[in-house]
Design a protein around this motif. Structure first.
Motif, PDB file in Angstrom:
ATOM      1  N   THR A  82       0.821  -1.211   0.000  1.00 25.37           N
ATOM      2  CA  THR A  82       0.000   0.000   0.000  1.00 25.37           C
ATOM      3  C   THR A  82       0.855   1.261   0.000  1.00 25.37           C
ATOM      4  O   THR A  82       0.460   2.290  -0.558  1.00 25.37           O
ATOM      5  N   ILE A  83       2.017   1.187   0.620  1.00 28.12           N
ATOM      6  CA  ILE A  83       2.923   2.340   0.674  1.00 28.12           C
ATOM      7  C   ILE A  83       3.792   2.425  -0.578  1.00 28.12           C
ATOM      8  O   ILE A  83       3.947   3.494  -1.183  1.00 28.12           O
ATOM      9  N   THR A  84       4.359   1.310  -0.992  1.00 26.24           N
ATOM     10  CA  THR A  84       5.376   1.317  -2.043  1.00 26.24           C
ATOM     11  C   THR A  84       4.797   1.629  -3.417  1.00 26.24           C
ATOM     12  O   THR A  84       5.355   2.451  -4.164  1.00 26.24           O
ATOM     13  N   ILE A  85       3.700   0.978  -3.786  1.00 25.39           N
ATOM     14  CA  ILE A  85       3.164   1.151  -5.144  1.00 25.39           C
ATOM     15  C   ILE A  85       2.738   2.595  -5.417  1.00 25.39           C
ATOM     16  O   ILE A  85       3.138   3.189  -6.427  1.00 25.39           O
ATOM     17  N   PRO A  86       1.925   3.246  -4.542  1.00 21.94           N
ATOM     18  CA  PRO A  86       1.605   4.664  -4.796  1.00 21.94           C
ATOM     19  C   PRO A  86       2.834   5.567  -4.779  1.00 21.94           C
ATOM     20  O   PRO A  86       2.902   6.541  -5.545  1.00 21.94           O
ATOM     21  N   ALA A  87       3.801   5.264  -3.905  1.00 27.04           N
ATOM     22  CA  ALA A  87       5.009   6.088  -3.849  1.00 27.04           C
ATOM     23  C   ALA A  87       5.792   5.990  -5.156  1.00 27.04           C
ATOM     24  O   ALA A  87       6.260   7.009  -5.680  1.00 27.04           O
ATOM     25  N   VAL A  88       5.936   4.786  -5.686  1.00 27.61           N
ATOM     26  CA  VAL A  88       6.658   4.619  -6.954  1.00 27.61           C
ATOM     27  C   VAL A  88       5.936   5.340  -8.084  1.00 27.61           C
ATOM     28  O   VAL A  88       6.559   6.053  -8.886  1.00 27.61           O
ATOM     29  N   HIS A 152       8.094   9.552   1.120  1.00 27.68           N
ATOM     30  CA  HIS A 152       8.914   8.874   0.113  1.00 27.68           C
ATOM     31  C   HIS A 152       8.797   9.549  -1.246  1.00 27.68           C
ATOM     32  O   HIS A 152       9.789   9.632  -1.985  1.00 27.68           O
ATOM     33  N   ILE A 153       7.611  10.023  -1.593  1.00 28.68           N
ATOM     34  CA  ILE A 153       7.470  10.754  -2.857  1.00 28.68           C
ATOM     35  C   ILE A 153       8.326  12.013  -2.829  1.00 28.68           C
ATOM     36  O   ILE A 153       9.061  12.319  -3.787  1.00 28.68           O
ATOM     37  N   ALA A 154       8.254  12.759  -1.727  1.00 21.60           N
ATOM     38  CA  ALA A 154       9.018  13.999  -1.621  1.00 21.60           C
ATOM     39  C   ALA A 154      10.521  13.729  -1.594  1.00 21.60           C
ATOM     40  O   ALA A 154      11.309  14.446  -2.242  1.00 21.60           O
ATOM     41  N   PHE A 155      10.944  12.707  -0.880  1.00 18.21           N
ATOM     42  CA  PHE A 155      12.369  12.457  -0.700  1.00 18.21           C
ATOM     43  C   PHE A 155      12.997  11.829  -1.944  1.00 18.21           C
ATOM     44  O   PHE A 155      14.143  12.128  -2.276  1.00 18.21           O
ATOM     45  N   GLN A 156      12.295  10.956  -2.643  1.00 18.72           N
ATOM     46  CA  GLN A 156      12.859  10.259  -3.788  1.00 18.72           C
ATOM     47  C   GLN A 156      12.748  11.054  -5.083  1.00 18.72           C
ATOM     48  O   GLN A 156      13.429  10.737  -6.063  1.00 18.72           O
ATOM     49  N   THR A 157      11.883  12.071  -5.124  1.00  8.65           N
ATOM     50  CA  THR A 157      11.684  12.813  -6.361  1.00  8.65           C
ATOM     51  C   THR A 157      12.939  13.559  -6.796  1.00  8.65           C
ATOM     52  O   THR A 157      13.180  13.727  -7.999  1.00  8.65           O
ATOM     53  N   GLY A 158      13.763  14.003  -5.866  1.00 10.49           N
ATOM     54  CA  GLY A 158      14.988  14.718  -6.229  1.00 10.49           C
ATOM     55  C   GLY A 158      15.928  13.852  -7.049  1.00 10.49           C
ATOM     56  O   GLY A 158      16.371  14.255  -8.139  1.00 10.49           O
ATOM     57  N   ARG A 199      11.098   4.752 -21.883  1.00  7.52           N
ATOM     58  CA  ARG A 199      10.465   3.655 -21.144  1.00  7.52           C
ATOM     59  C   ARG A 199      11.496   2.785 -20.420  1.00  7.52           C
ATOM     60  O   ARG A 199      11.274   2.396 -19.270  1.00  7.52           O
ATOM     61  N   PRO A 200      12.630   2.423 -21.048  1.00  4.39           N
ATOM     62  CA  PRO A 200      13.637   1.665 -20.280  1.00  4.39           C
ATOM     63  C   PRO A 200      14.151   2.425 -19.063  1.00  4.39           C
ATOM     64  O   PRO A 200      14.404   1.821 -18.018  1.00  4.39           O
ATOM     65  N   ALA A 201      14.315   3.737 -19.194  1.00  2.00           N
ATOM     66  CA  ALA A 201      14.757   4.531 -18.039  1.00  2.00           C
ATOM     67  C   ALA A 201      13.708   4.519 -16.939  1.00  2.00           C
ATOM     68  O   ALA A 201      14.039   4.447 -15.753  1.00  2.00           O
ATOM     69  N   LEU A 202      12.438   4.602 -17.306  1.00  2.00           N
ATOM     70  CA  LEU A 202      11.363   4.536 -16.318  1.00  2.00           C
ATOM     71  C   LEU A 202      11.354   3.188 -15.611  1.00  2.00           C
ATOM     72  O   LEU A 202      11.110   3.114 -14.402  1.00  2.00           O
ATOM     73  N   ALA A 203      11.601   2.112 -16.371  1.00  2.00           N
ATOM     74  CA  ALA A 203      11.635   0.782 -15.758  1.00  2.00           C
ATOM     75  C   ALA A 203      12.790   0.668 -14.769  1.00  2.00           C
ATOM     76  O   ALA A 203      12.632   0.124 -13.662  1.00  2.00           O
ATOM     77  N   ALA A 204      13.967   1.161 -15.166  1.00  2.00           N
ATOM     78  CA  ALA A 204      15.121   1.123 -14.258  1.00  2.00           C
ATOM     79  C   ALA A 204      14.860   1.946 -13.009  1.00  2.00           C
ATOM     80  O   ALA A 204      15.161   1.523 -11.880  1.00  2.00           O
ATOM     81  N   LEU A 205      14.270   3.125 -13.198  1.00  2.00           N
ATOM     82  CA  LEU A 205      13.977   3.985 -12.051  1.00  2.00           C
ATOM     83  C   LEU A 205      12.918   3.361 -11.151  1.00  2.00           C
ATOM     84  O   LEU A 205      13.000   3.467  -9.923  1.00  2.00           O
ATOM     85  N   ALA A 206      11.929   2.695 -11.745  1.00  2.00           N
ATOM     86  CA  ALA A 206      10.886   2.049 -10.948  1.00  2.00           C
ATOM     87  C   ALA A 206      11.475   0.970 -10.045  1.00  2.00           C
ATOM     88  O   ALA A 206      11.095   0.844  -8.869  1.00  2.00           O
ATOM     89  N   ILE A 207      12.419   0.196 -10.569  1.00  2.00           N
ATOM     90  CA  ILE A 207      13.056  -0.845  -9.755  1.00  2.00           C
ATOM     91  C   ILE A 207      13.845  -0.227  -8.610  1.00  2.00           C
ATOM     92  O   ILE A 207      13.774  -0.684  -7.457  1.00  2.00           O
ATOM     93  N   LEU A 208      14.593   0.822  -8.900  1.00  2.00           N
ATOM     94  CA  LEU A 208      15.395   1.471  -7.856  1.00  2.00           C
ATOM     95  C   LEU A 208      14.508   2.069  -6.767  1.00  2.00           C
ATOM     96  O   LEU A 208      14.763   1.857  -5.566  1.00  2.00           O
TER      97      LEU A 208
END
Length: 283
Positions: A82-88, A152-158, A199-208
């Motif tokens: 519930t936390i991780t999916i919306p944050a990503v 997490h959204i605020a901290f990871q967006t940078g 899209r590949p960059a988005l996939a890599a970023l999503a995993i990280l």
């Protein structure tokens, strides 16, 4: 800057290098191997102090079943999702929008805004513990999943904005000129030109980002108290008893917690590698 390759005829140097790498790899994997082995042990083995030797009795099925039947791990697991999916999703959306604007539009203060995004990554997050906690208390989100999602959204967006801005800036200008010539709006250019190409960059970023948020323990402890909202990282700490700890159940729970990031990586491995190497070769 880079280490020189070992010549083919330097046999002893190559052997020493191989032995050194193998020894470091074994030392690095020893704790993981110990956790996996402990998750197989029976309660009798653990109570007898057999934590490093080969198990005398195996309780593989019992341990992994008990993680979900005798502990609130299922609830913790659901909280983490519930936390991780919306944050990503939030980080990917905001970083793509911000990266597109910072990469393709020149305006006064462009580099200042970009520097603010980058500079936030250098702040030790521990110094924000008290201000962030007080802020969540004031707005009524303390001890909720919403507090962790927003943080997490605020901290990871940078970091994500830095990541996406560099990828979008590497795209050819001719693509954007052609889109403008066809009468595409900036939003249409983003949706129909930029996103398919990155899209590949988005996939890599999503995993990280998924790994960062899923494995977070510090903020899970700072911003949550009750078991109803704790993610798996904070929930694992609750499995320790005051006097006796069932280390076989804790180890089994640890392995279960580690599965989702590993599965996500292998499912998106091709996109992850393509995203990290995108733009490495030109021409």
């Amino acid at each position: 800057m880079y280490p020189r390759p070992i010549p083919e005829d330097a046999i002893w140097q190559r052997r020493f290098y191989f032995i050194a790498v193998l020894a470091i790899l074994i030392l690095w994997l020893c704790p993981l191997f110990a956790v996996i082995l402990t998750s197989f042990r029976s309660t009798q083995d653990v109570m007898g102090g057999n934590l490093w030797g080969w198990p005398t009795q195996f309780g593989l099925v019992e341990n992994y079943t008990s993680v979900f039947t005798q502990t609130p791990m299922a609830r913790y697991f659901l909280n983490s999702l519930t936390i991780t999916i919306p944050a990503v999703m939030g980080v990917l959306t905001l970083s793509t929008l911000a990266g597109f604007v910072l990469a393709r539009y020149r305006f006064r203060g462009n580099m200042l805004v970009f520097a603010l995004f980058v500079g936030g990554n250098f702040l030790p997050y521990q110094i924000m513990m008290i201000p962030v906690r007080d802020l969540m208390v004031r707005i009524g989100l303390y001890d909720t999943t919403g507090a962790l999602i927003i943080f997490h959204i605020a901290f990871q967006t940078g970091f994500a904005t830095l990541f996406m801005r560099n990828f979008i800036a590497a795209l050819p200008d001719e693509l954007f000129q052609a889109a403008r010539a066809e009468g595409a709006s900036p939003f249409q250019t983003l949706v129909h030109v930029v996103i398919p190409l990155v899209r590949p960059a988005l996939a890599a970023l999503a995993i990280l980002i998924f790994t960062f948020v899923w494995n977070d323990y510090f903020w899970a402890v700072v911003l949550t108290v009750s078991d109803t909202v704790k993610p798996v990282t904070a929930g694992l700490a609750n499995l320790r008893g005051e006097w006796v700890s069932a280390w076989n159940l804790i180890s089994a729970g640890t392995i279960v917690v580690a599965v989702p990031p590993v599965v996500m990586f292998f499912l998106m491995q091709r996109h992850f590698i393509a995203g990290l190497t995108m733009g490495a070769v030109k021409g």
